[in-house]
Design a protein around this motif. Structure first.
Motif, PDB file in Angstrom:
ATOM      1  N   SER A 154       0.832  -1.205   0.000  1.00 12.39           N
ATOM      2  CA  SER A 154       0.000   0.000   0.000  1.00 12.39           C
ATOM      3  C   SER A 154       0.866   1.255   0.000  1.00 12.39           C
ATOM      4  CB  SER A 154      -0.936  -0.011   1.211  1.00 12.39           C
ATOM      5  OG  SER A 154      -1.680   1.185   1.291  1.00 12.39           O
ATOM      6  N   GLU A 155       1.923   1.246   0.808  1.00 12.82           N
ATOM      7  CA  GLU A 155       2.835   2.392   0.823  1.00 12.82           C
ATOM      8  C   GLU A 155       3.545   2.538  -0.530  1.00 12.82           C
ATOM      9  OE1 GLU A 155       3.189   4.613   3.083  1.00 12.82           O
ATOM     10  OE2 GLU A 155       1.980   3.714   4.685  1.00 12.82           O
ATOM     11  N   ALA A 156       3.914   1.415  -1.138  1.00 17.15           N
ATOM     12  CA  ALA A 156       4.564   1.470  -2.452  1.00 17.15           C
ATOM     13  C   ALA A 156       3.624   2.042  -3.499  1.00 17.15           C
ATOM     14  CB  ALA A 156       5.044   0.082  -2.855  1.00 17.15           C
ATOM     15  N   ALA A 157       2.349   1.663  -3.437  1.00 17.04           N
ATOM     16  CA  ALA A 157       1.377   2.193  -4.396  1.00 17.04           C
ATOM     17  C   ALA A 157       1.171   3.692  -4.195  1.00 17.04           C
ATOM     18  CB  ALA A 157       0.051   1.452  -4.249  1.00 17.04           C
ATOM     19  N   GLN A 158       1.119   4.150  -2.947  1.00 15.64           N
ATOM     20  CA  GLN A 158       0.975   5.582  -2.693  1.00 15.64           C
ATOM     21  C   GLN A 158       2.197   6.347  -3.188  1.00 15.64           C
ATOM     22  OE1 GLN A 158      -0.364   6.669   1.293  1.00 15.64           O
ATOM     23  NE2 GLN A 158      -1.249   4.634   1.570  1.00 15.64           N
ATOM     24  N   LEU A 159       3.381   5.784  -2.955  1.00 14.38           N
ATOM     25  CA  LEU A 159       4.607   6.437  -3.422  1.00 14.38           C
ATOM     26  C   LEU A 159       4.638   6.515  -4.940  1.00 14.38           C
ATOM     27  CD1 LEU A 159       7.413   7.635  -2.891  1.00 14.38           C
ATOM     28  CD2 LEU A 159       8.300   5.291  -2.772  1.00 14.38           C
ATOM     29  N   MET A 160       4.243   5.436  -5.606  1.00 13.98           N
ATOM     30  CA  MET A 160       4.213   5.425  -7.064  1.00 13.98           C
ATOM     31  C   MET A 160       3.229   6.458  -7.601  1.00 13.98           C
ATOM     32  SD  MET A 160       5.321   4.171  -9.900  1.00 13.98           S
ATOM     33  CE  MET A 160       6.147   2.631  -9.431  1.00 13.98           C
ATOM     34  N   LEU A 161       2.041   6.525  -6.998  1.00 13.61           N
ATOM     35  CA  LEU A 161       1.042   7.490  -7.441  1.00 13.61           C
ATOM     36  C   LEU A 161       1.526   8.914  -7.234  1.00 13.61           C
ATOM     37  CD1 LEU A 161      -1.804   8.192  -8.441  1.00 13.61           C
ATOM     38  CD2 LEU A 161      -2.601   7.974  -6.077  1.00 13.61           C
ATOM     39  N   ALA A 162       2.118   9.195  -6.070  1.00 14.60           N
ATOM     40  CA  ALA A 162       2.619  10.541  -5.793  1.00 14.60           C
ATOM     41  C   ALA A 162       3.722  10.923  -6.770  1.00 14.60           C
ATOM     42  CB  ALA A 162       3.114  10.626  -4.353  1.00 14.60           C
ATOM     43  N   ALA A 163       4.604   9.993  -7.076  1.00 16.50           N
ATOM     44  CA  ALA A 163       5.692  10.286  -8.005  1.00 16.50           C
ATOM     45  C   ALA A 163       5.161  10.517  -9.417  1.00 16.50           C
ATOM     46  CB  ALA A 163       6.700   9.141  -8.000  1.00 16.50           C
ATOM     47  N   GLN A 164       4.212   9.690  -9.867  1.00 11.75           N
ATOM     48  CA  GLN A 164       3.658   9.874 -11.205  1.00 11.75           C
ATOM     49  C   GLN A 164       2.939  11.208 -11.335  1.00 11.75           C
ATOM     50  OE1 GLN A 164       1.164   6.452 -11.857  1.00 11.75           O
ATOM     51  NE2 GLN A 164       2.865   5.156 -12.554  1.00 11.75           N
ATOM     52  N   LEU A 165       2.122  11.548 -10.346  1.00  5.66           N
ATOM     53  CA  LEU A 165       1.387  12.806 -10.421  1.00  5.66           C
ATOM     54  C   LEU A 165       2.328  14.001 -10.355  1.00  5.66           C
ATOM     55  CD1 LEU A 165      -2.037  13.477  -8.852  1.00  5.66           C
ATOM     56  CD2 LEU A 165      -0.293  15.233  -8.688  1.00  5.66           C
ATOM     57  N   THR A 166       3.331  13.927  -9.495  1.00  4.31           N
ATOM     58  CA  THR A 166       4.270  15.051  -9.380  1.00  4.31           C
ATOM     59  C   THR A 166       5.059  15.230 -10.661  1.00  4.31           C
ATOM     60  OG1 THR A 166       4.466  14.632  -7.003  1.00  4.31           O
ATOM     61  CG2 THR A 166       6.155  15.995  -8.006  1.00  4.31           C
ATOM     62  N   ARG A 167       5.513  14.158 -11.274  1.00  8.78           N
ATOM     63  CA  ARG A 167       6.262  14.267 -12.525  1.00  8.78           C
ATOM     64  C   ARG A 167       5.370  14.816 -13.639  1.00  8.78           C
ATOM     65  NH1 ARG A 167      10.282   9.236 -13.527  1.00  8.78           N
ATOM     66  NH2 ARG A 167      10.924  10.706 -15.141  1.00  8.78           N
ATOM     67  N   SER A 168       4.122  14.395 -13.690  1.00  3.38           N
ATOM     68  CA  SER A 168       3.205  14.929 -14.706  1.00  3.38           C
ATOM     69  C   SER A 168       2.945  16.405 -14.471  1.00  3.38           C
ATOM     70  CB  SER A 168       1.885  14.145 -14.683  1.00  3.38           C
ATOM     71  OG  SER A 168       2.094  12.783 -14.977  1.00  3.38           O
ATOM     72  N   TYR A 169       2.803  16.799 -13.221  1.00 10.16           N
ATOM     73  CA  TYR A 169       2.578  18.216 -12.894  1.00 10.16           C
ATOM     74  C   TYR A 169       3.788  19.052 -13.295  1.00 10.16           C
ATOM     75  CZ  TYR A 169       1.305  22.301 -10.057  1.00 10.16           C
ATOM     76  OH  TYR A 169       0.992  23.564  -9.628  1.00 10.16           O
ATOM     77  N   LEU A 170       4.979  18.589 -12.973  1.00 11.84           N
ATOM     78  CA  LEU A 170       6.190  19.333 -13.345  1.00 11.84           C
ATOM     79  C   LEU A 170       6.386  19.344 -14.856  1.00 11.84           C
ATOM     80  CD1 LEU A 170       8.610  18.028 -10.557  1.00 11.84           C
ATOM     81  CD2 LEU A 170       7.452  20.238 -10.652  1.00 11.84           C
ATOM     82  N   SER A 171       6.027  18.268 -15.528  1.00  9.42           N
ATOM     83  CA  SER A 171       6.128  18.243 -16.990  1.00  9.42           C
ATOM     84  C   SER A 171       5.174  19.258 -17.615  1.00  9.42           C
ATOM     85  CB  SER A 171       5.819  16.843 -17.518  1.00  9.42           C
ATOM     86  OG  SER A 171       6.781  15.915 -17.065  1.00  9.42           O
ATOM     87  N   LEU A 172       3.958  19.354 -17.057  1.00 11.71           N
ATOM     88  CA  LEU A 172       3.013  20.359 -17.559  1.00 11.71           C
ATOM     89  C   LEU A 172       3.554  21.766 -17.346  1.00 11.71           C
ATOM     90  CD1 LEU A 172       0.278  21.095 -18.769  1.00 11.71           C
ATOM     91  CD2 LEU A 172      -0.706  20.959 -16.458  1.00 11.71           C
ATOM     92  N   ALA A 173       4.152  22.002 -16.176  1.00 10.97           N
ATOM     93  CA  ALA A 173       4.750  23.330 -15.931  1.00 10.97           C
ATOM     94  C   ALA A 173       5.881  23.608 -16.918  1.00 10.97           C
ATOM     95  CB  ALA A 173       5.264  23.393 -14.496  1.00 10.97           C
ATOM     96  N   ARG A 174       6.681  22.613 -17.223  1.00 15.30           N
ATOM     97  CA  ARG A 174       7.776  22.794 -18.194  1.00 15.30           C
ATOM     98  C   ARG A 174       7.232  23.067 -19.592  1.00 15.30           C
ATOM     99  NH1 ARG A 174       9.502  19.258 -21.639  1.00 15.30           N
ATOM    100  NH2 ARG A 174       8.485  17.544 -20.523  1.00 15.30           N
TER     101      ARG A 174
END
Length: 520
Positions: free
Chosen positions: A209-229
């Motif tokens: 469960s912690e691994a899934a939360q970490l994966m989701l947080a990382a994917q969303l953060t990278r997508s957010y930063l990519s959109l900003a870029r």
């Protein structure tokens, strides 16, 4: 089973031959012989069952011999060392909510929504609840089972049965009210192995469960930063397109005045289609990233139509600032996917112990008490009272084929769990090392790019000075400004890649998570 030996009882009275007068005492001296009382039947049955139980404890089905199985990879083989100041993203100041270090309220709100409403996380949480229920079930297996029941049957008793008249041939009600208790006496660790296996599965589910939360947080953060870029690139591209259009207008004026030829005009026109194509590509990337963010945060893409994030500055990561620092053993306790795989190995080990315990006898103790009568009017009277106690012993003598198959299957499952753990460790080391190398390389590239951008800005300033002094042309100034915009776009691209690599490194190092059992 060895037959129980029978003991012979001695008699105290002597027996004489009838034809020997002297052997017969006078009538007045004759005393009746006192026979030795045998144990009552109520004591014989428990003694017999106890003897059978003790003999049964020594009898068990043969446990098959297994070939050597898989073994865990030693950390030293992977280059993991126990060193002071092991590699961590933020040093000792680590937190699971690592994305808050970007100080972006929009990002925090998106992640809060995603972690609360993501369907994939809901599935993982359901698996955690199921594993917790299995632990409760294993705990209950080691406790006495208490129950109560009542039944009543209205029936006709036949004449040719065990019941004599007047019951025979009549219609009567047979009723029973009874309470019972039973306990499975665990001599060979069956309940303990079952409980430990359930605990291992539960802890593995929590780590997953912690691994899934970490994966989701990382994917969303990278997508957010990519959109900003991408949005920042669109702004710079618009400036670059405007600068090229101004240059083309000047060239056309020069061609009309006879100062330039059509070759210079074609040269000035050639960059424009490429810049417009890049603008369409950036629009497509922005739309796809908004759709990805909407999917990850469980909302529609229209709700994120006005989302315009700004690209933050790169984080100050201790892990990437120390050149030549190697990965430490603590990586195995900070990666939730590796910890989950390790708990799966522990659960499989206990499952193998549980399968081994099935080869040994099983002793169950039970007792009951209640009322039973023919006729409801007699049910609760003293004469209807019944009670009993007795052990039951199960010996796995004729079920060894199934037990051997289960035992070998559990051993194969353990080998598979060990192999999965080794694969998870290898992937964790590869991913952490790769992200660290990529981030350090990007930091070096940024240093060189800053030098290039500084040179381009210095050249632009010199050309601007010449233009203001009447020594240079406007076209030369526009070209110098275009070079600066091109270098700024390259710097922006490296900055975005650095931020995404930082998120990747944070995830590869566990995101600040720590296994509670490992920490203890």
């Amino acid at each position: 089973m060895t037959p129980i030996p029978k003991t012979e009882t001695a008699r105290s009275a002597t027996q004489a031959k009838p034809d020997t007068p002297s052997a017969q005492p006078p009538l007045s001296m004759t005393k009746p012989a006192m026979p030795i009382a045998s144990p009552p039947l109520s004591l014989k049955l428990p003694l017999l069952m106890l003897t059978l139980g003790l003999l049964g404890l020594s009898a068990c089905a043969p446990v098959p011999t297994l070939k050597p199985g898989a073994s865990l990879l030693p950390p030293e083989q992977l280059g993991l060392k126990q060193a002071k100041g092991e590699l961590q993203p933020f040093g000792a100041d680590a937190a699971k909510s690592w994305w808050t270090r970007f100080k972006d309220p929009q990002l925090d709100a998106l992640l809060a929504r995603a972690l609360a409403q993501s369907p994939s996380l809901a599935q993982v949480r359901a698996r955690v609840e199921r594993a917790s229920a299995l632990v409760e079930n294993a705990l209950a297996s080691d406790k006495p089972l208490v129950g109560a029941g009542m039944d009543a049957t209205y029936q006709r008793y036949p004449e040719h049965s065990l019941y004599p008249p007047p019951i025979a041939g009549s219609l009567r009600t047979m009723a029973t009210v009874q309470a019972g208790i039973s306990y499975d006496w665990d001599f060979f660790g069956r309940h303990e192995a079952e409980l430990n296996a359930a605990l291992g599965q539960a802890r593995a589910a929590e780590a997953e469960s912690e691994a899934a939360q970490l994966m989701l947080a990382a994917q969303l953060t990278r997508s957010y930063l990519s959109l900003a870029r991408v949005l920042a690139q669109k702004d710079l591209l618009a400036q670059q397109l405007s600068q090229r259009e101004q240059s083309l207008a000047l060239v056309r004026q020069r061609v009309a005045a006879g100062l330039d030829t059509s070759l210079e005009q074609r040269t000035a026109e050639s960059p424009l289609p490429e810049l417009r194509r890049q603008a369409w590509v950036l629009d497509e990337q922005a739309a796809l990233l908004r759709q990805q963010l909407a999917s990850l945060s469980a909302q529609s893409a229209e709700q994120l139509g006005t989302l315009k994030p700004e690209l933050p500055k790169p984080l100050s990561l201790q892990a990437a600032s120390n050149e030549g620092q190697s990965l430490g053993l603590d990586l195995l306790g900070r990666r939730p996917d590796v910890v989950a795989a390790r708990w799966r190995v522990e659960a499989s080990t206990q499952q193998l112990a549980l399968a081994r315990s099935q080869f040994y006898p099983n002793l169950n103790l039970s007792a009951f008490a209640g009322f039973s009568s023919i006729g409801l009017d007699q049910l609760l009277k003293a004469g209807s009272l019944q009670f009993g106690f007795g052990p039951s012993l199960r010996l796995p003598l004729f079920d060894t084929g199934r037990l051997r198959a289960q035992f070998k299957g559990s051993a194969a499952e353990l080998d598979a769990s060990v192999a999965a753990y080794n694969a998870a460790v290898l992937e964790a080391v590869r991913e952490a090392s790769g992200q660290l190398s990529s981030l350090q390389s990007l930091q070096r590239q940024q240093q060189e790019q800053e030098a290039l951008l500084g040179n381009a800005r210095a050249s632009r300033d010199l050309v601007a000075q010449r233009f203001n002094a009447g020594l240079g042309s406007k076209l030369a100034l526009l070209n110098a400004q275009g070079s600066v915009l091109q270098q700024e776009r390259q710097s922006l691209e490296l900055r975005g890649q650095t931020l995404e690599a930082q998120v990747g490194l944070i995830r590869a190092l566990g995101g600040g998570w720590q296994d509670a059992a490992t920490a203890q």
